[in-house]
Design a protein around this motif. Sequence first.
Motif, PDB file in Angstrom:
ATOM      1  N   ILE A 133       4.225   5.321  -5.769  1.00 45.85           N
ATOM      2  CA  ILE A 133       4.375   5.125  -7.201  1.00 45.85           C
ATOM      3  C   ILE A 133       3.745   6.254  -7.841  1.00 45.85           C
ATOM      4  O   ILE A 133       3.920   6.698  -8.810  1.00 45.85           O
ATOM      5  CB  ILE A 133       4.026   3.843  -7.503  1.00 45.85           C
ATOM      6  N   GLN A 134       2.474   6.455  -7.300  1.00 51.67           N
ATOM      7  CA  GLN A 134       1.537   7.444  -7.923  1.00 51.67           C
ATOM      8  C   GLN A 134       2.074   8.961  -7.858  1.00 51.67           C
ATOM      9  O   GLN A 134       1.586   9.748  -8.975  1.00 51.67           O
ATOM     10  CB  GLN A 134       0.054   7.511  -6.956  1.00 51.67           C
ATOM     11  N   ASN A 135       2.969   9.144  -7.216  1.00 52.49           N
ATOM     12  CA  ASN A 135       3.468  10.555  -7.093  1.00 52.49           C
ATOM     13  C   ASN A 135       5.011  10.639  -8.229  1.00 52.49           C
ATOM     14  O   ASN A 135       5.558  11.800  -8.205  1.00 52.49           O
ATOM     15  CB  ASN A 135       4.030  11.069  -6.121  1.00 52.49           C
ATOM     16  N   GLU A 180       0.892  -1.195  -0.094  1.00 56.25           N
ATOM     17  CA  GLU A 180       0.016   0.021   0.004  1.00 56.25           C
ATOM     18  C   GLU A 180       0.840   1.321   0.162  1.00 56.25           C
ATOM     19  O   GLU A 180       0.798   2.113  -0.806  1.00 56.25           O
ATOM     20  CB  GLU A 180      -0.836   0.060   1.261  1.00 56.25           C
ATOM     21  N   SER A 181       1.880   1.225   0.764  1.00 53.16           N
ATOM     22  CA  SER A 181       2.730   2.436   0.830  1.00 53.16           C
ATOM     23  C   SER A 181       3.493   2.417  -0.149  1.00 53.16           C
ATOM     24  O   SER A 181       3.728   3.811  -0.934  1.00 53.16           O
ATOM     25  CB  SER A 181       3.750   2.255   2.222  1.00 53.16           C
ATOM     26  N   GLN A 215       2.599   1.509  -3.421  1.00 57.97           N
ATOM     27  CA  GLN A 215       1.678   2.070  -4.438  1.00 57.97           C
ATOM     28  C   GLN A 215       1.332   3.469  -4.361  1.00 57.97           C
ATOM     29  O   GLN A 215       1.349   4.195  -5.311  1.00 57.97           O
ATOM     30  CB  GLN A 215       0.435   1.178  -4.463  1.00 57.97           C
ATOM     31  N   SER A 216       1.232   4.023  -3.388  1.00 57.10           N
ATOM     32  CA  SER A 216       0.897   5.384  -3.125  1.00 57.10           C
ATOM     33  C   SER A 216       2.115   6.346  -3.339  1.00 57.10           C
ATOM     34  O   SER A 216       1.984   7.385  -3.996  1.00 57.10           O
ATOM     35  CB  SER A 216       0.632   5.683  -1.363  1.00 57.10           C
TER      36      SER A 216
END
Length: 83
Positions: free
Chosen positions: A69-71, A63-64, A66-67
Motif C-alpha cells: 500500500i505504501q507504493n 505486513e505484506s 501494508q508494504s
Amino acid sequence: MVNIEWDGHVITAADELYHTVWETISGVKTIQSPVQGTILNVFNGNRGVNEDDVICEVSTCEESLQSAIQNLVEESEYNRLIE
C-alpha cells in the motif's frame, strides 16, 4: 504469478483510399503479485479478460499488504506521472 496469453491486430499499412492491411499479433503478459502470499484461486479466462475482472485470489499477511500500500498513488498522481 499469472501468464496471460493475448492476441490482437495492428495496422501495418493503409493508403489514401482507406484500404487497410492488418497483421495479427500475439504475446504473453506475466503479472506478478505486489504482495507475498498464497494463491487461493485462479479464475478461468477462456471467455476473455476485461479490465475489471478478478484474475486470481491471494491470501496475504497484514505486513505484506501494508508494504504494498505504501507504493500506491492516487489516480490524479498516476495521471500526472503518465503524461
